[in-house]
Design a protein around this motif. Structure first.
Motif, PDB file in Angstrom:
ATOM      1  N   LEU A  46       0.834  -1.196   0.000  1.00 46.28           N
ATOM      2  CA  LEU A  46       0.000   0.000   0.000  1.00 46.28           C
ATOM      3  C   LEU A  46       0.873   1.251   0.000  1.00 46.28           C
ATOM      4  O   LEU A  46       1.981   1.243   0.539  1.00 46.28           O
ATOM      5  CB  LEU A  46      -0.911   0.013   1.230  1.00 46.28           C
ATOM      6  CG  LEU A  46      -1.875  -1.167   1.361  1.00 46.28           C
ATOM      7  CD1 LEU A  46      -2.579  -1.116   2.710  1.00 46.28           C
ATOM      8  CD2 LEU A  46      -2.887  -1.150   0.229  1.00 46.28           C
ATOM      9  N   HIS A  47       0.352   2.326  -0.578  1.00 46.40           N
ATOM     10  CA  HIS A  47       1.034   3.611  -0.506  1.00 46.40           C
ATOM     11  C   HIS A  47       0.936   4.149   0.915  1.00 46.40           C
ATOM     12  O   HIS A  47       0.185   3.628   1.744  1.00 46.40           O
ATOM     13  CB  HIS A  47       0.397   4.599  -1.490  1.00 46.40           C
ATOM     14  CG  HIS A  47       0.732   4.293  -2.917  1.00 46.40           C
ATOM     15  ND1 HIS A  47       1.918   4.662  -3.494  1.00 46.40           N
ATOM     16  CD2 HIS A  47       0.027   3.651  -3.874  1.00 46.40           C
ATOM     17  CE1 HIS A  47       1.937   4.271  -4.748  1.00 46.40           C
ATOM     18  NE2 HIS A  47       0.799   3.636  -5.006  1.00 46.40           N
ATOM     19  N   ALA A  48       1.653   5.217   1.193  1.00 52.04           N
ATOM     20  CA  ALA A  48       1.677   5.829   2.525  1.00 52.04           C
ATOM     21  C   ALA A  48       0.271   6.250   2.967  1.00 52.04           C
ATOM     22  O   ALA A  48      -0.580   6.561   2.124  1.00 52.04           O
ATOM     23  CB  ALA A  48       2.594   7.044   2.505  1.00 52.04           C
ATOM     24  N   ALA A  52      -4.338   8.290   1.588  1.00 50.40           N
ATOM     25  CA  ALA A  52      -5.680   7.731   1.825  1.00 50.40           C
ATOM     26  C   ALA A  52      -6.760   8.804   1.714  1.00 50.40           C
ATOM     27  O   ALA A  52      -6.511   9.988   1.951  1.00 50.40           O
ATOM     28  CB  ALA A  52      -5.744   7.079   3.203  1.00 50.40           C
ATOM     29  N   THR A  53      -7.949   8.376   1.387  1.00 46.64           N
ATOM     30  CA  THR A  53      -9.147   9.209   1.425  1.00 46.64           C
ATOM     31  C   THR A  53     -10.181   8.460   2.248  1.00 46.64           C
ATOM     32  O   THR A  53     -10.439   7.282   2.004  1.00 46.64           O
ATOM     33  CB  THR A  53      -9.692   9.465   0.008  1.00 46.64           C
ATOM     34  OG1 THR A  53      -8.667  10.095  -0.764  1.00 46.64           O
ATOM     35  CG2 THR A  53     -10.921  10.346   0.035  1.00 46.64           C
ATOM     36  N   VAL A  54     -10.765   9.139   3.231  1.00 45.18           N
ATOM     37  CA  VAL A  54     -11.744   8.521   4.125  1.00 45.18           C
ATOM     38  C   VAL A  54     -13.130   9.040   3.780  1.00 45.18           C
ATOM     39  O   VAL A  54     -13.325  10.254   3.626  1.00 45.18           O
ATOM     40  CB  VAL A  54     -11.410   8.821   5.602  1.00 45.18           C
ATOM     41  CG1 VAL A  54     -12.457   8.210   6.525  1.00 45.18           C
ATOM     42  CG2 VAL A  54     -10.022   8.308   5.948  1.00 45.18           C
ATOM     43  N   LEU A  55     -14.089   8.148   3.640  1.00 41.01           N
ATOM     44  CA  LEU A  55     -15.477   8.486   3.349  1.00 41.01           C
ATOM     45  C   LEU A  55     -16.331   8.121   4.557  1.00 41.01           C
ATOM     46  O   LEU A  55     -16.265   6.997   5.053  1.00 41.01           O
ATOM     47  CB  LEU A  55     -15.963   7.719   2.117  1.00 41.01           C
ATOM     48  CG  LEU A  55     -15.056   7.806   0.888  1.00 41.01           C
ATOM     49  CD1 LEU A  55     -15.535   6.851  -0.181  1.00 41.01           C
ATOM     50  CD2 LEU A  55     -15.000   9.223   0.373  1.00 41.01           C
ATOM     51  N   ILE A  64     -15.984  13.569   2.859  1.00 40.30           N
ATOM     52  CA  ILE A  64     -14.724  13.089   2.283  1.00 40.30           C
ATOM     53  C   ILE A  64     -13.579  13.824   2.977  1.00 40.30           C
ATOM     54  O   ILE A  64     -13.558  15.050   3.026  1.00 40.30           O
ATOM     55  CB  ILE A  64     -14.679  13.337   0.769  1.00 40.30           C
ATOM     56  CG1 ILE A  64     -15.850  12.621   0.081  1.00 40.30           C
ATOM     57  CG2 ILE A  64     -13.340  12.893   0.191  1.00 40.30           C
ATOM     58  CD1 ILE A  64     -16.017  12.968  -1.379  1.00 40.30           C
ATOM     59  N   THR A  65     -12.631  13.053   3.520  1.00 37.02           N
ATOM     60  CA  THR A  65     -11.488  13.617   4.227  1.00 37.02           C
ATOM     61  C   THR A  65     -10.208  13.033   3.656  1.00 37.02           C
ATOM     62  O   THR A  65     -10.110  11.814   3.472  1.00 37.02           O
ATOM     63  CB  THR A  65     -11.561  13.280   5.734  1.00 37.02           C
ATOM     64  OG1 THR A  65     -12.835  13.666   6.237  1.00 37.02           O
ATOM     65  CG2 THR A  65     -10.474  13.981   6.507  1.00 37.02           C
TER      66      THR A  65
END
Length: 113
Positions: A46-48, A52-55, A64-65
């Motif tokens: 996985l990338h760092a 990430a994007t949190v829904l 969306i964060t």
């Protein structure tokens, strides 16, 4: 056979180890051993966490964060899905991965579904 997730936890800070090529070569050898035994299902890095994007669903909208879901000193850097006869066999595979990576490995059964 039941499937298990082997989660690889790695620290958020610090450069990669100097012997990363050797580690990755040894990890590929363990993956090859799993394939030969019929245990390997899927694996990925996985990338760092910063990518990430949190829904989150909240009433009538989805928020969306950017960034990780939780702030932590370590994160899941990769994972392998295996199939094994039981938890003991899954743990044996997890030990082999831990010995190569020298990182914590969490072994968890996938929910039947």
């Amino acid at each position: 056979m039941k499937q298990y997730l082997l989660s690889i936890y790695q620290p958020d800070d610090g450069p990669p180890p100097d012997n990363l090529e050797e580690i990755m070569r040894d990890l590929e050898a363990v993956n090859d051993e799993m394939r030969a035994a019929g245990a390997w299902v899927f694996a990925a890095g996985l990338h760092a966490p910063s990518t990430a994007t949190v829904l989150r669903a909240d009433a009538n909208e989805v928020l969306i964060t950017d960034g990780p879901y939780i702030e932590s000193k370590e994160h899941i850097g990769g994972f392998t899905v295996i199939q094994a006869a039981d938890l003991d066999e899954a743990i044996d595979w997890g030990k082999k991965v831990a010995e190569v990576l020298t990182l914590p490995i969490e072994v968890r059964p996938l929910a039947d579904g």
